[in-house]
Design an enzyme around this catalytic site. Structure first.
Site, PDB file in Angstrom:
ATOM      1  N   ASP A   1      16.287   6.513   7.725  1.00  0.00           N
ATOM      2  CA  ASP A   1      15.055   6.648   6.936  1.00  0.00           C
ATOM      3  C   ASP A   1      15.311   6.450   5.447  1.00  0.00           C
ATOM      4  O   ASP A   1      14.403   6.078   4.709  1.00  0.00           O
ATOM      5  CB  ASP A   1      14.448   8.044   7.132  1.00  0.00           C
ATOM      6  CG  ASP A   1      13.754   8.190   8.465  1.00  0.00           C
ATOM      7  OD1 ASP A   1      13.365   7.153   9.031  1.00  0.00           O
ATOM      8  OD2 ASP A   1      13.612   9.329   8.943  1.00  0.00           O
TER       9      ASP A   1
ATOM     10  N   HIS B   1       7.072  14.878  11.316  1.00  0.00           N
ATOM     11  CA  HIS B   1       6.268  13.861  10.627  1.00  0.00           C
ATOM     12  C   HIS B   1       4.772  14.085  10.809  1.00  0.00           C
ATOM     13  O   HIS B   1       3.994  14.016   9.878  1.00  0.00           O
ATOM     14  CB  HIS B   1       6.601  12.457  11.144  1.00  0.00           C
ATOM     15  CG  HIS B   1       7.661  11.771  10.353  1.00  0.00           C
ATOM     16  ND1 HIS B   1       7.543  11.507   9.017  1.00  0.00           N
ATOM     17  CD2 HIS B   1       8.875  11.280  10.716  1.00  0.00           C
ATOM     18  CE1 HIS B   1       8.634  10.885   8.584  1.00  0.00           C
ATOM     19  NE2 HIS B   1       9.466  10.741   9.592  1.00  0.00           N
TER      20      HIS B   1
ATOM     21  N   GLU C   1      10.550   3.349  18.851  1.00  0.00           N
ATOM     22  CA  GLU C   1      10.824   2.973  17.467  1.00  0.00           C
ATOM     23  C   GLU C   1      12.290   3.279  17.105  1.00  0.00           C
ATOM     24  O   GLU C   1      12.986   2.449  16.541  1.00  0.00           O
ATOM     25  CB  GLU C   1       9.882   3.776  16.558  1.00  0.00           C
ATOM     26  CG  GLU C   1       9.997   3.467  15.098  1.00  0.00           C
ATOM     27  CD  GLU C   1       9.144   4.415  14.253  1.00  0.00           C
ATOM     28  OE1 GLU C   1       8.657   5.446  14.798  1.00  0.00           O
ATOM     29  OE2 GLU C   1       8.983   4.156  13.055  1.00  0.00           O
ATOM     30  N   HIS C   2      12.719   4.505  17.423  1.00  0.00           N
ATOM     31  CA  HIS C   2      14.088   4.923  17.121  1.00  0.00           C
ATOM     32  C   HIS C   2      14.785   5.350  18.418  1.00  0.00           C
ATOM     33  O   HIS C   2      14.209   6.115  19.194  1.00  0.00           O
ATOM     34  CB  HIS C   2      14.112   6.149  16.194  1.00  0.00           C
ATOM     35  CG  HIS C   2      13.294   6.000  14.951  1.00  0.00           C
ATOM     36  ND1 HIS C   2      12.085   6.633  14.772  1.00  0.00           N
ATOM     37  CD2 HIS C   2      13.514   5.297  13.812  1.00  0.00           C
ATOM     38  CE1 HIS C   2      11.591   6.324  13.577  1.00  0.00           C
ATOM     39  NE2 HIS C   2      12.426   5.507  12.977  1.00  0.00           N
TER      40      HIS C   2
ATOM     41  N   GLN D   1      11.861  13.995  13.932  1.00  0.00           N
ATOM     42  CA  GLN D   1      10.718  13.139  14.257  1.00  0.00           C
ATOM     43  C   GLN D   1       9.446  13.962  14.354  1.00  0.00           C
ATOM     44  O   GLN D   1       8.392  13.582  13.850  1.00  0.00           O
ATOM     45  CB  GLN D   1      10.974  12.415  15.582  1.00  0.00           C
ATOM     46  CG  GLN D   1       9.939  11.363  15.906  1.00  0.00           C
ATOM     47  CD  GLN D   1       9.944  10.262  14.874  1.00  0.00           C
ATOM     48  OE1 GLN D   1      10.974   9.690  14.560  1.00  0.00           O
ATOM     49  NE2 GLN D   1       8.785   9.983  14.292  1.00  0.00           N
TER      50      GLN D   1
ATOM     51  N   GLN E   1     -10.791   0.045   0.888  1.00  0.00           N
ATOM     52  CA  GLN E   1     -11.247  -0.727  -0.282  1.00  0.00           C
ATOM     53  C   GLN E   1     -10.070  -1.368  -1.014  1.00  0.00           C
ATOM     54  O   GLN E   1     -10.202  -2.468  -1.565  1.00  0.00           O
ATOM     55  CB  GLN E   1     -12.099   0.136  -1.221  1.00  0.00           C
ATOM     56  CG  GLN E   1     -11.446   1.386  -1.776  1.00  0.00           C
ATOM     57  CD  GLN E   1     -11.561   2.602  -0.859  1.00  0.00           C
ATOM     58  OE1 GLN E   1     -11.778   2.456   0.355  1.00  0.00           O
ATOM     59  NE2 GLN E   1     -11.389   3.783  -1.413  1.00  0.00           N
TER      60      GLN E   1
ATOM     61  N   HIS F   1      -4.349 -41.371  16.484  1.00  0.00           N
ATOM     62  CA  HIS F   1      -2.953 -40.924  16.475  1.00  0.00           C
ATOM     63  C   HIS F   1      -2.037 -42.090  16.858  1.00  0.00           C
ATOM     64  O   HIS F   1      -1.045 -42.376  16.190  1.00  0.00           O
ATOM     65  CB  HIS F   1      -2.744 -39.775  17.469  1.00  0.00           C
ATOM     66  CG  HIS F   1      -3.221 -38.440  16.990  1.00  0.00           C
ATOM     67  ND1 HIS F   1      -4.543 -38.167  16.756  1.00  0.00           N
ATOM     68  CD2 HIS F   1      -2.547 -37.297  16.695  1.00  0.00           C
ATOM     69  CE1 HIS F   1      -4.654 -36.905  16.346  1.00  0.00           C
ATOM     70  NE2 HIS F   1      -3.449 -36.359  16.302  1.00  0.00           N
TER      71      HIS F   1
ATOM     72  N   GLU G   1      -3.613 -38.799  25.849  1.00  0.00           N
ATOM     73  CA  GLU G   1      -4.384 -37.621  25.423  1.00  0.00           C
ATOM     74  C   GLU G   1      -5.734 -38.019  24.823  1.00  0.00           C
ATOM     75  O   GLU G   1      -6.471 -37.150  24.353  1.00  0.00           O
ATOM     76  CB  GLU G   1      -3.574 -36.793  24.404  1.00  0.00           C
ATOM     77  CG  GLU G   1      -2.408 -36.035  25.043  1.00  0.00           C
ATOM     78  CD  GLU G   1      -1.754 -35.016  24.115  1.00  0.00           C
ATOM     79  OE1 GLU G   1      -2.132 -34.970  22.928  1.00  0.00           O
ATOM     80  OE2 GLU G   1      -0.890 -34.257  24.587  1.00  0.00           O
TER      81      GLU G   1
ATOM     82  N   TYR H   1       0.841  -1.188   0.000  1.00  0.00           N
ATOM     83  CA  TYR H   1       0.000   0.000   0.000  1.00  0.00           C
ATOM     84  C   TYR H   1       0.879   1.241   0.000  1.00  0.00           C
ATOM     85  O   TYR H   1       1.812   1.344   0.801  1.00  0.00           O
ATOM     86  CB  TYR H   1      -0.929   0.015   1.217  1.00  0.00           C
ATOM     87  CG  TYR H   1      -1.952   1.122   1.098  1.00  0.00           C
ATOM     88  CD1 TYR H   1      -3.144   0.896   0.432  1.00  0.00           C
ATOM     89  CD2 TYR H   1      -1.692   2.390   1.602  1.00  0.00           C
ATOM     90  CE1 TYR H   1      -4.073   1.916   0.274  1.00  0.00           C
ATOM     91  CE2 TYR H   1      -2.619   3.413   1.458  1.00  0.00           C
ATOM     92  CZ  TYR H   1      -3.798   3.167   0.788  1.00  0.00           C
ATOM     93  OH  TYR H   1      -4.712   4.177   0.628  1.00  0.00           O
TER      94      TYR H   1
ATOM     95  N   ASN I   1      -3.356   5.509   6.203  1.00  0.00           N
ATOM     96  CA  ASN I   1      -4.075   6.269   7.225  1.00  0.00           C
ATOM     97  C   ASN I   1      -4.812   5.307   8.163  1.00  0.00           C
ATOM     98  O   ASN I   1      -4.654   4.085   8.084  1.00  0.00           O
ATOM     99  CB  ASN I   1      -5.043   7.268   6.570  1.00  0.00           C
ATOM    100  CG  ASN I   1      -6.104   6.571   5.719  1.00  0.00           C
ATOM    101  OD1 ASN I   1      -6.392   5.380   5.898  1.00  0.00           O
ATOM    102  ND2 ASN I   1      -6.681   7.304   4.782  1.00  0.00           N
TER     103      ASN I   1
ATOM    104  N   SER J   1       4.776   7.606  15.295  1.00  0.00           N
ATOM    105  CA  SER J   1       6.147   7.172  15.494  1.00  0.00           C
ATOM    106  C   SER J   1       6.863   8.047  16.517  1.00  0.00           C
ATOM    107  O   SER J   1       6.365   9.075  16.954  1.00  0.00           O
ATOM    108  CB  SER J   1       6.871   7.106  14.153  1.00  0.00           C
ATOM    109  OG  SER J   1       7.254   8.368  13.716  1.00  0.00           O
TER     110      SER J   1
END
Lengths: 429, 429
Positions: free
Chosen positions: A361, A262, A327-328, A259, A191, A420, A415, A130, A214, A237
């Site tokens: 990045d 963003h 994250e970083h 950062q 979609q 089995h 069992e 995506y 998003n 992030s």
């Protein structure tokens, strides 16, 4: 911006609040996404076309309106400014090299009991990437998603991307050409995720879906987890900079702002043992921020979510960093390895004073798709493994089944699974 | 039981239906689970106690009613029949050995540009293992979940298990002792998954939740994916046996029934190139099934979901197997490697005539927690990796940032992220 000090009586309580603050919108989009996915599953292309007309104001009048061709992507690549083309190529080469070294090895061995055991890795047949439309459409993200899939050996790589009112991002198309992606659909939102997971007459289903999006896209991926594989549940992030007083305050301020720019929900945190340095960084953030074209976003992120934590000694930092599981994480000190050895939970770590997060990045090589929102406690950045799966295998013969078979019979019987037990017993003696 | 023949005109259509048949109950339990999780998140132990009283008819009157102690587990282990104890120990040793060989290696290298790059693996801090109550409580499953976590280095391993009306399964407790699990809560259902994910006053939260469960447990894990890591979305399980006419029909019938006896929704599929052999297997299934204590379940599974596919040649089998992407695949032929080389999508493969699937359930070593419902297209069996995560790292110095930094600046600028560009620029020259 929040100022904390580990010497304060209420530090633990305030730090807990930073750790547990989710910064995520809790808008109830789950039902909307469920409806979209159900309609795409039932009506296929018709539903996809309807939603695209409604949300993206783009109409599929003819067959060719659905896709962006490889020729268009190649033209976008050829039209790139040479300096930019070189930069993209350097990034692609370095990302490819890092991920090639990540390819897992198969195993095939025979143990002491004469049992042959092993594991074989294979790529998934098809992956969907995506790519968001508008300002969040980054060529670097396309490379970070597509190249690991290619390195894994995925034969069919599909991009879905919204083209609002028909607009395309030529940089992204250039990156698609560079990454070797040849199937691109002008479909976005939940979609697109539904079409990739369920398949439609036009769009064949894929096995794994990755890539940023998003809140609707993220929720659609979450809901379809299990129908397809997904990279991760992504959230806002964050960066954690651990710095002593020997750094240039301008450098550290720039890192915190990289950062913050963003998204207003991004978070920048500084841990330092030097009070004066902290104040200087704060000043430099204000000065630099004012000069940025992204200053509105960066300012809001820093004001709302920025944190400076003053510690007595940087020895306190790893425990705090492990709680934050950011994250970083930058370790802006002379000998970062000592601190790094104590870090257990982090998406990616940037060692030393000359390693700003932004190199990761774009051009360093490791993936920039990383676990956010404390998910580094249990998950990893995107890798070739996200586009592969492992098949284990076992081979017994007349002798080795005699060695381990009776134990299987005993366990199956206790069992309460007689068939089995029987499937082993018939082969014994 | 469905009989297909690849020579039939309608084979493709009928086979598609087998591939796409989900066999999963579509009862709408999602909302019930959402409600339970929301209440556990908000009210903690109080909600857990309420649900346990209601669903399991078990009341927490005193603190000690909440847990099963390590001493109780040890007593259960010590009381085992010696033959059974040896079988469990053999299983545990072999599972441990296979999973130890699976531990990933860290990477740390410096490339041609002078950039230090790598990846470091760490275990999660805490893992929760769900163990079902009643007849689906298998000591083998406990070993298959707990041992990989231990091998990964997980420090805190927590079991939650329902004890309806207070009843415990001593075999499971014995296995818990053997696997070294010391924290066991008498809580089951979606409420147990909620408690493990969110934490309560009594039960500290975990990072990863694995283990089998009923539809409520599975849905709770799916809903909490992202809050915690989970092993997988599990569905009804299946076996695909690919066999030539040289097999003993009794052996293959036993293998088909070993899957069928699990659950009425289980599926057993035979692919063979020998029509007479297929008929013999069918007969032996009927004869053997009648003698099983699990015959009601096995019969229903075979009648409703069993399939025999007659092919012209076993060369046709790999393509069909890849479409089915089955959890278990047996290759009951003399030279299984030729077929195995063409298998891309399978959870675990059992090579040759002497490798019944049941040895993999108990004692072979590879994990028996495997992707079901065609998820082998994109996912793998449980492994130590499910209890670990990878932190990438990058280190530049004054020289190497000069080599790759300018490309990062160019890309950041074209992506409209000036603070990213700035964080690199301040360190250049």
């Amino acid at each position: 911006m929040l100022r904390l000090d580990t010497r304060s009586d209420d530090f633990a309580r305030k730090f807990d609040r930073v750790v547990n603050d989710r910064r995520e919108s809790d808008a109830d989009i789950a039902q909307t996404v469920r409806d979209i996915l159900a309609r795409v599953k039932a009506r296929g292309d018709e539903a996809v076309a309807d939603y695209t007309a409604r949300f993206d104001r783009y109409t599929f009048a003819r067959d060719e309106d659905w896709v962006i061709t490889p020729e268009t992507c190649k033209a976008a690549f050829d039209a790139l400014d040479p300096k930019l083309r070189e930069a993209l190529e350097l990034a692609a080469d370095r990302i490819r090299a890092y991920h090639e070294a990540q390819l897992p090895a198969d195993r095939d061995y025979t143990d002491d009991a004469g049992v042959r055991l092993g594991a074989k890795w294979s790529a998934v047949d098809a992956a969907g990437l995506y790519v968001p439309g508008g300002r969040a459409a980054y060529p670097s993200s396309l490379l970070m998603n597509a190249i690991p899939a290619k390195v894994a050996g995925v034969e069919r790589l599909v991009i879905t991307t919204p083209t609002p009112k028909g607009e395309v991002n030529t940089l992204v198309l250039a990156a698609a050409h560079l990454a070797g992606v040849s199937e691109i659909w002008r479909v976005g939102g939940a979609q697109a995720i539904g079409a990739l997971a369920y398949g439609t007459d036009r769009i064949k289903p894929v096995d794994v879906i990755t890539g940023p999006g998003n809140a609707w896209v993220a929720e659609a991926k979450r809901q379809l987890y299990g129908v397809v594989g997904i990279d991760m549940v992504a959230g806002p992030s964050e960066i954690l900079v651990i710095a002593d007083g020997q750094n240039d305050p301008d450098w550290i301020a720039a890192d915190l702002l990289s950062q913050a720019e963003h998204d207003p929900s991004s978070q920048s945190i500084l841990i330092t043992d030097d009070h004066t340095f902290a104040e200087r960084v704060e000043d430099r953030v204000d000065v630099q921020c004012a000069m940025l074209s992204t200053s509105t976003v960066a300012r809001k992120s820093w004001d709302d979510n920025g944190v400076i934590i003053k510690v007595q000694s940087l020895d306190e930092a790893p425990a705090l960093a492990n709680r934050l599981a950011a994250e970083h994480v930058e370790l802006a000190v002379d000998n970062p390895d000592a601190l790094f050895a104590q870090l257990r939970h982090a998406g990616s770590v940037f060692l030393g004073r000359y390693t700003p997060e932004a190199v990761g990045d774009y051009v360093a090589g490791p993936n920039h798709v990383l676990p956010t929102g404390r998910r580094a406690r249990f998950s990893s950045g995107l890798s070739v493994l996200d586009f592969m799966k492992r098949t284990s295998f076992i081979a017994l013969d007349e002798n080795s089944i005699g060695k381990i078979g009776p134990a299987a019979v005993a366990l199956a019987e206790v069992e309460g699974l007689p068939a089995h037990a029987n499937s082993v017993k018939v082969r014994l003696k």
